[in-house]
Scaffold this motif. Structure first.
Motif, PDB file in Angstrom:
ATOM      1  N   VAL A  10      -3.154   6.071   3.286  1.00  0.00           N
ATOM      2  CA  VAL A  10      -2.275   6.301   2.242  1.00  0.00           C
ATOM      3  C   VAL A  10      -1.471   7.562   2.318  1.00  0.00           C
ATOM      4  CG1 VAL A  10      -1.765   6.401  -0.258  1.00  0.00           C
ATOM      5  CG2 VAL A  10      -2.767   4.164   1.094  1.00  0.00           C
ATOM      6  N   GLN A  14       2.337   8.361   2.781  1.00  0.00           N
ATOM      7  CA  GLN A  14       3.166   9.009   1.629  1.00  0.00           C
ATOM      8  C   GLN A  14       3.788  10.447   2.237  1.00  0.00           C
ATOM      9  OE1 GLN A  14       0.591   8.747  -1.604  1.00  0.00           O
ATOM     10  NE2 GLN A  14       1.457   6.815  -2.170  1.00  0.00           N
ATOM     11  N   GLU A  59       6.718  -1.189  10.987  1.00  0.00           N
ATOM     12  CA  GLU A  59       6.894  -2.353  10.025  1.00  0.00           C
ATOM     13  C   GLU A  59       5.952  -3.023   9.681  1.00  0.00           C
ATOM     14  OE1 GLU A  59       9.039  -4.768   7.733  1.00  0.00           O
ATOM     15  OE2 GLU A  59       9.572  -3.085   8.521  1.00  0.00           O
ATOM     16  N   ARG A  62       4.309  -0.261   6.990  1.00  0.00           N
ATOM     17  CA  ARG A  62       4.881  -0.572   5.581  1.00  0.00           C
ATOM     18  C   ARG A  62       4.423  -1.576   4.880  1.00  0.00           C
ATOM     19  NH1 ARG A  62       9.698   1.445   8.389  1.00  0.00           N
ATOM     20  NH2 ARG A  62      10.407  -0.791   9.131  1.00  0.00           N
ATOM     21  N   ILE A  63       4.219  -2.658   5.555  1.00  0.00           N
ATOM     22  CA  ILE A  63       3.597  -3.768   4.790  1.00  0.00           C
ATOM     23  C   ILE A  63       2.028  -3.496   4.295  1.00  0.00           C
ATOM     24  CG2 ILE A  63       2.872  -6.253   5.381  1.00  0.00           C
ATOM     25  CD1 ILE A  63       5.269  -6.520   6.967  1.00  0.00           C
ATOM     26  N   LEU A  65       0.770  -0.588   3.924  1.00  0.00           N
ATOM     27  CA  LEU A  65       0.713   0.397   2.724  1.00  0.00           C
ATOM     28  C   LEU A  65       0.709  -0.122   1.270  1.00  0.00           C
ATOM     29  CD1 LEU A  65       0.901   3.255   2.014  1.00  0.00           C
ATOM     30  CD2 LEU A  65       3.532   3.113   2.094  1.00  0.00           C
ATOM     31  N   THR A  66       1.635  -1.279   1.156  1.00  0.00           N
ATOM     32  CA  THR A  66       1.615  -2.071   0.107  1.00  0.00           C
ATOM     33  C   THR A  66       0.409  -2.582  -0.329  1.00  0.00           C
ATOM     34  OG1 THR A  66       4.090  -2.368   0.389  1.00  0.00           O
ATOM     35  CG2 THR A  66       2.716  -3.918  -1.266  1.00  0.00           C
ATOM     36  N   ASP A  67      -0.361  -3.176   0.601  1.00  0.00           N
ATOM     37  CA  ASP A  67      -1.452  -3.955   0.356  1.00  0.00           C
ATOM     38  C   ASP A  67      -2.794  -2.788   0.028  1.00  0.00           C
ATOM     39  OD1 ASP A  67      -0.485  -6.372   0.302  1.00  0.00           O
ATOM     40  OD2 ASP A  67      -1.158  -6.639   2.690  1.00  0.00           O
ATOM     41  N   LEU A  69      -2.272   0.391  -1.060  1.00  0.00           N
ATOM     42  CA  LEU A  69      -2.184   0.798  -2.455  1.00  0.00           C
ATOM     43  C   LEU A  69      -2.676   0.091  -3.461  1.00  0.00           C
ATOM     44  CD1 LEU A  69       1.501   2.442  -2.142  1.00  0.00           C
ATOM     45  CD2 LEU A  69      -0.644   3.689  -2.604  1.00  0.00           C
ATOM     46  N   ARG A  70      -2.280  -1.241  -3.481  1.00  0.00           N
ATOM     47  CA  ARG A  70      -2.950  -2.329  -4.259  1.00  0.00           C
ATOM     48  C   ARG A  70      -4.415  -2.208  -4.441  1.00  0.00           C
ATOM     49  NH1 ARG A  70       0.024  -6.205  -2.997  1.00  0.00           N
ATOM     50  NH2 ARG A  70      -1.449  -7.353  -1.515  1.00  0.00           N
ATOM     51  N   SER A  73      -5.699   0.854  -5.965  1.00  0.00           N
ATOM     52  CA  SER A  73      -5.372   0.693  -7.444  1.00  0.00           C
ATOM     53  C   SER A  73      -6.569  -0.146  -7.893  1.00  0.00           C
ATOM     54  CB  SER A  73      -3.989   0.241  -7.841  1.00  0.00           C
ATOM     55  OG  SER A  73      -4.046   0.046  -8.984  1.00  0.00           O
TER      56      SER A  73
END
Length: 317
Positions: A10, A14, A59, A62-63, A65-67, A69-70, A73
């Motif tokens: 991450v 970023q 690609e 990017r996918i 990264l979303t997971d 980050l979740r 969190s």
């Protein structure tokens, strides 16, 4: 895969710069590059496209990264939640109380606790003293407000000690007297609570009457005290109630003190000591883990509030 791999990825994703990401993470750039390669090898996917001048997300990157980050969190949320629970700021507390507690000490103590620990879920249960003793021993309650003496092996702290007064219909002949003698009540119909509800206080009242040379004529046994006062207003009889009940305005009722030593209503807060102290004792002595797990930070905080409230009351007296 470990959480640190996600944090490393991450940071690079970023910043899109290995040097800045490494500085942010407090590690060297070669270590960070090696960890990202290990992550990609583990996943079997190229997450980053990099050259000497450019770092970009693929690609799949990017996918991912979303997971990532979740997940991070949710991990932070879980850490915060468990830390707050360990501090007694989250959790549940089952509280027992008798009727007199509800009309004396309990509302103020609950208000103070709720102000300080709003996220603790409270469940309140009205039980007589013997029922609370059994529920505390069975861990169905964590803390209780009940009347001594207590036969069960529980820790306790006195929070109230007040004399009883006599509630009379306002048009009763004895209402003209500023203070009464127990002998004045010899011919009166008594409204009492059941003996099982408060055996000690019940015994005090009976002993007081016996010493005055009579056995009270009990015409009604009811709880709680406001119900008793309502029956007094209906002229069913007279009743012994705690002094604090005078604050409840009820048309048709007056209160008078006795010239003799009145029965005393005592209220204690009680808890099972193992729920509060075992963790500290066993951790110091290297005791078994199962005992440590029975500690209750929420209970510790509640009893601390009770202690502070008691000190405030004593300071005002």
């Amino acid at each position: 895969m470990e959480l640190r791999h996600l944090r490393y990825f991450v940071a690079v994703a970023q910043a899109l710069h290995f040097g800045r990401a490494a500085e942010q993470l407090g590690i060297t750039q070669p270590v960070l590059s090696d960890q990202i390669r290990r992550l990609e090898t583990l996943l079997g996917v190229q997450l980053l496209y990099r050259t000497k001048r450019v770092v970009q997300l693929t690609e799949p990157g990017r996918i991912f990264l979303t997971d990532a980050l979740r997940v991070l969190s949710q991990t932070e949320t879980a850490i915060t939640t468990v830390q707050r629970a360990a501090q007694g700021k989250l959790g549940k507390l089952a509280i027992g109380y008798t009727g007199p507690a509800l009309y004396t000490v309990l509302p103020e103590i609950l208000r103070l606790f709720r102000d300080r620990y709003p996220e603790v879920e409270l469940s309140l249960h009205e039980y007589c003293t013997p029922e609370q003793e059994a529920a505390l021993l069975a861990d169905e309650l964590q803390v209780g407000f009940l009347h001594p003496p207590i036969d069960a092996p529980l820790q306790q702290h006195e929070v109230l000690c007040e004399p009883m007064v006599v509630a009379l219909p306002e048009n009763h002949p004895l209402a003209n007297q500023a203070i009464l003698s127990i002998k004045d009540l010899a011919q009166e119909p008594f409204i009492l609570f059941p003996q099982a509800v408060g055996p000690n206080l019940y015994g005090q009242i009976m002993t007081l009457c016996t010493q005055a040379g009579f056995s009270p004529k009990v015409v009604q046994e009811v709880t709680p005290q406001p119900t008793m006062i309502g029956l007094v207003a209906a002229r069913i009889g007279i009743a012994f109630v705690s002094m604090s009940m005078q604050s409840i305005t009820r048309p048709g009722v007056v209160y008078r003190s006795l010239q003799e030593a009145s029965p005393i209503l005592k209220l204690v807060v009680a808890w099972k000591e193992s729920l509060r102290e075992t963790s500290r004792t066993t951790s110091a002595n290297g005791g078994d883990r199962s005992a440590q797990d029975r500690s209750s930070p929420v209970l510790d905080n509640f009893l601390q509030v009770v202690d502070e409230w008691s000190q405030q009351v004593e300071a005002l007296q």
